[in-house]
Design a protein around this motif. Structure first.
Motif, short mmCIF file in Angstrom:
data_model
loop_
_atom_site.label_atom_id
_atom_site.label_comp_id
_atom_site.label_asym_id
_atom_site.label_seq_id
_atom_site.Cartn_x
_atom_site.Cartn_y
_atom_site.Cartn_z
N GLN A 436 -10.67 -6.09 57.65
CA GLN A 436 -9.64 -6.33 58.66
C GLN A 436 -8.54 -7.25 58.11
OE1 GLN A 436 -12.37 -7.73 61.72
NE2 GLN A 436 -11.87 -5.96 63.03
N LYS A 437 -8.94 -8.26 57.35
CA LYS A 437 -7.94 -9.16 56.76
C LYS A 437 -7.05 -8.42 55.76
CE LYS A 437 -10.46 -13.54 57.26
NZ LYS A 437 -11.09 -14.67 56.54
N ALA A 438 -7.70 -7.57 54.95
CA ALA A 438 -6.94 -6.78 53.96
C ALA A 438 -5.97 -5.85 54.69
CB ALA A 438 -7.89 -5.98 53.09
N PHE A 439 -6.43 -5.26 55.78
CA PHE A 439 -5.56 -4.39 56.58
C PHE A 439 -4.36 -5.15 57.12
CE2 PHE A 439 -4.59 -3.65 61.12
CZ PHE A 439 -3.75 -2.55 60.98
N LEU A 440 -4.59 -6.33 57.71
CA LEU A 440 -3.49 -7.10 58.30
C LEU A 440 -2.44 -7.46 57.26
CD1 LEU A 440 -5.45 -9.44 60.77
CD2 LEU A 440 -3.90 -7.57 61.40
N SER A 441 -2.91 -7.86 56.08
CA SER A 441 -1.97 -8.23 55.01
C SER A 441 -1.19 -7.00 54.52
CB SER A 441 -2.74 -8.86 53.84
OG SER A 441 -1.84 -9.24 52.82
N ALA A 442 -1.91 -5.89 54.34
CA ALA A 442 -1.26 -4.65 53.88
C ALA A 442 -0.31 -4.12 54.95
CB ALA A 442 -2.33 -3.60 53.56
N PHE A 443 -0.71 -4.21 56.19
CA PHE A 443 0.11 -3.74 57.31
C PHE A 443 1.39 -4.56 57.41
CE2 PHE A 443 0.39 -3.02 62.14
CZ PHE A 443 0.91 -1.73 61.99
N ALA A 444 1.26 -5.89 57.24
CA ALA A 444 2.43 -6.78 57.29
C ALA A 444 3.43 -6.39 56.20
CB ALA A 444 1.99 -8.23 57.12
N ALA A 445 2.94 -6.16 54.98
CA ALA A 445 3.82 -5.80 53.87
C ALA A 445 4.48 -4.44 54.11
CB ALA A 445 3.02 -5.77 52.56
N LEU A 446 3.71 -3.52 54.67
CA LEU A 446 4.24 -2.17 54.90
C LEU A 446 5.35 -2.19 55.95
CD1 LEU A 446 4.08 0.85 54.33
CD2 LEU A 446 2.26 1.02 56.04
N ILE A 447 5.12 -2.87 57.08
CA ILE A 447 6.14 -2.85 58.13
C ILE A 447 7.36 -3.68 57.73
CG2 ILE A 447 4.50 -2.36 59.99
CD1 ILE A 447 4.50 -5.22 60.82
N GLU A 448 7.15 -4.65 56.85
CA GLU A 448 8.29 -5.43 56.36
C GLU A 448 9.21 -4.56 55.51
OE1 GLU A 448 9.11 -9.87 54.53
OE2 GLU A 448 7.36 -8.77 53.79
N SER A 449 8.62 -3.57 54.85
CA SER A 449 9.40 -2.70 53.95
C SER A 449 10.12 -1.58 54.70
CB SER A 449 8.48 -2.08 52.89
OG SER A 449 7.58 -1.15 53.49
N ARG A 450 9.78 -1.41 55.96
CA ARG A 450 10.36 -0.33 56.76
C ARG A 450 11.54 -0.83 57.59
NH1 ARG A 450 6.71 4.11 57.66
NH2 ARG A 450 5.46 4.28 55.76
N GLY A 451 12.33 0.12 58.11
CA GLY A 451 13.40 -0.23 59.04
C GLY A 451 12.81 -0.40 60.44
N GLU A 452 13.58 0.01 61.46
CA GLU A 452 13.07 -0.07 62.83
C GLU A 452 11.89 0.89 63.00
OE1 GLU A 452 13.75 -1.94 65.59
OE2 GLU A 452 14.91 -3.16 64.17
N ILE A 453 10.85 0.41 63.68
CA ILE A 453 9.64 1.22 63.86
C ILE A 453 9.39 1.40 65.36
CG2 ILE A 453 7.17 1.40 63.34
CD1 ILE A 453 7.61 -0.59 61.05
N SER A 454 9.22 2.64 65.77
CA SER A 454 8.98 2.91 67.19
C SER A 454 7.51 2.68 67.52
CB SER A 454 9.36 4.36 67.53
OG SER A 454 8.43 5.25 66.93
N GLY A 455 7.22 2.67 68.82
CA GLY A 455 5.85 2.49 69.25
C GLY A 455 4.94 3.57 68.71
N GLU A 456 5.39 4.81 68.77
CA GLU A 456 4.58 5.93 68.28
C GLU A 456 4.35 5.82 66.77
OE1 GLU A 456 4.58 10.84 68.34
OE2 GLU A 456 6.17 9.73 69.36
N GLU A 457 5.40 5.35 66.04
CA GLU A 457 5.27 5.20 64.58
C GLU A 457 4.27 4.10 64.24
OE1 GLU A 457 9.74 6.67 63.17
OE2 GLU A 457 9.41 4.58 63.80
#
Length: 537
Positions: A436-457
């Protein structure tokens, strides 16, 4: 729902078998809080009226406030001091709050405002004014002259014996002001007066215009005749065998020479597990109160979707969200794929909408999430609404929805629907697994690299973690230093809720995540992935 003709259109077709002008009438005694059980009557009447208009009928719609009825008893919501007013017309009883003209207006004003908000705009009559201005005078004369004929009808239809001193007219005592303690002793047709004696010891003479009223079983058919009513909904109590509709239809034909209106008999609205709503028993949610919680088109939908003869179960707690969801799905289908909807469904939606009703595009459930993320701050709510892809042009409409959600959370929301975003990483983060910790860190990096993200995305991104070769799966693998992790999305959603709310579950994740500034999520998830109690102390 079956592809059938809507009940309102069936009624209109039946009514239109009789040519000429049609008048849809509804009437309620404002003796207490006018509740959503009463709302069934006015919404049903409005639906029948609209169906008649849609078919090109010459039709009108009226509401009669039966404010000349007597106060029957000291209701649970009244102080004992009201005992002296029992028996007086409620239009002549003092207002409970002291701010309205009288007792009847105290309950009538919020009801009429609620009708306006529901998009229901009948012409309003007040019974006391109708009596005072002489609208009933000829009917009173007829009833007094034909007293014996009316008594015979009442006995034949109801099976009850009429007292020898019974009169169809109840005079209002000039001394005590009551209409329930008087007896008619005589009347003058030319003078248009009635003589009476009262239990208080007073006797006198009153004018037929405003000096009293017809008793209910005569007042109702007299009204049909005076106003030429052709359609009227009423509760099943009036429709029982030998009840007031059975006596009324004979009285209106045989005494007043008028056809009875087309009857629309409706069942009760049941409040949760408490049973049928009643002002006198206190089992009540007023329409005004409910409009503080539910968008008006949803309240209309509650009535419109069900045939009048079927009872409605209404629960303002969790089941309310189901009702709102159902309506919003119908709205979306109507706008995007109306060709896939049946005739009945289309008509339900059309009759649930009304002119003047503010309809927000934001789903109620989503606003429940937005409101709590923004901690009720309206400026912040508008920012989230905009970020979620909705227009903020109609702030008034959004504010109405916000107020609904706020009141629902305060009064009816079950505990699991409520949440509070923690200002810091919650201590529950200590329970997060390495995955879960690895997921949170990876998820944070991934969404930081993206533009606007919708709820469905957001939702799909989390689910993508289980797919070997996906970007999120690869990032998690790198964090754990393993080839490809086996991932259960449920555990990942749980990690999200723990890091933000300190609990293992929460609102729909996509809507929830899209309600936050992306920068906040990046920082929070990274902090949660590195959480340890020692660092916090």
């Amino acid at each position: 729902m079956a592809d059938t003709v809507h009940w309102a259109d069936v009624i209109a077709e039946e009514v239109l078998k009789n040519n000429g002008k049609h008048l849809v009438a509804t009437g309620i005694t404002p003796s207490g809080h006018i509740h959503i059980g009463n709302m069934r009557e006015v919404v049903t009447a409005d639906a029948a009226y609209r169906a008649l208009i849609d078919k090109g009928a010459d039709a009108d719609f009226i509401y009669i406030a039966d404010n000349y009825d007597p106060l029957r008893k000291v209701y649970p919501f009244l102080p004992e001091s009201y005992a002296e007013h029992v028996g007086k017309p409620i239009s002549e009883v003092p207002c409970p709050c002291g701010k309205c003209a009288n007792y009847a207006e105290h309950f009538l004003k919020p009801f009429l405002e609620a009708l306006r908000r529901l998009g229901i705009n009948p012409r309003v009559y007040r019974a006391d004014e109708m009596y005072r201005t002489g609208k009933y005078t000829e009917a009173i004369k007829t009833a007094l002259v034909k007293r014996d004929e009316i008594a015979k009808i009442l006995e034949e239809v109801s099976g009850k014996t009429v007292a020898p001193d019974w009169s169809p007219f109840n005079p209002r005592c000039n001394q005590c002001g009551k209409i329930t303690t008087t007896k008619v002793t005589g009347f003058g047709l030319e003078a248009e007066t009635v003589d009476y004696v009262c239990a208080c010891g007073h006797s006198g003479t009153v004018p037929m215009a405003g000096g009293g009223k017809l008793t209910w079983r005569v007042d109702w058919p007299a009204r049909w005749s005076v106003l030429e009513v052709t359609v009227e909904p009423f509760g099943k109590d009036h429709a029982s065998r030998g009840g007031s509709y059975d006596t009324g239809k004979r009285i209106v034909k045989e005494i007043f020479g008028h056809e009875p209106p087309y009857p629309i008999v409706y069942e009760w609205i049941m409040l949760g597990k408490q049973g049928a709503m009643s002002s006198s028993t206190g089992v009540v949610v007023s329409i005004s109160d409910m409009l503080e919680v539910v968008p008006p088109e949803v309240l209309r939908y509650l009535i419109i979707r069900t045939k009048p003869e079927k009872h409605i179960q209404f629960d303002p707690g969790q089941p309310l969200l189901t009702l709102v969801d159902e309506y919003e799905r119908l709205r979306t289908q109507f706008r995007e794929n109306d060709h896939l909807l049946g005739t009945f469904q289309k008509r339900v939606y059309e009759l649930s909408r009304a002119t003047g009703i503010c309809q927000s595009e934001i789903p109620f459930k989503q606003m429940v999430t937005i409101y709590q993320v923004a901690r009720g701050d309206f400026d912040q709510i508008l920012k989230i609404v905009k970020r979620s892809g909705f227009s903020t042009k109609d702030e008034k409409c959004i504010k109405e929805l916000v107020d609904n959600v706020s009141k629902w959370l305060e009064l009816y929301a079950p505990p699991f629907a409520k949440f509070k975003v923690k200002e810091k990483v919650p201590v529950q983060a200590v329970t997060l697994s390495e995955l879960q910790k690895a997921f949170l860190s990876a998820f944070a990096a991934l969404i930081e690299s993206r533009g606007e993200i919708s709820g469905e995305e957001y939702h799909m991104l989390v689910y993508s973690a289980k797919d070997e070769g996906s970007e999120l799966n690869r990032r998690i693998a790198e964090k754990l230093n393993i080839p490809s992790p086996q991932v259960d999305p449920k555990e990942l959603f749980k990690a999200i809720y723990i890091s933000l709310l300190g609990q293992s579950s929460g609102p729909k994740a996509g809507w929830f995540l899209s309600s936050f500034e992306k920068e906040f999520l990046v920082e929070r998830f990274e902090e949660a992935s590195n959480y340890s109690p020692e660092k916090q102390s």
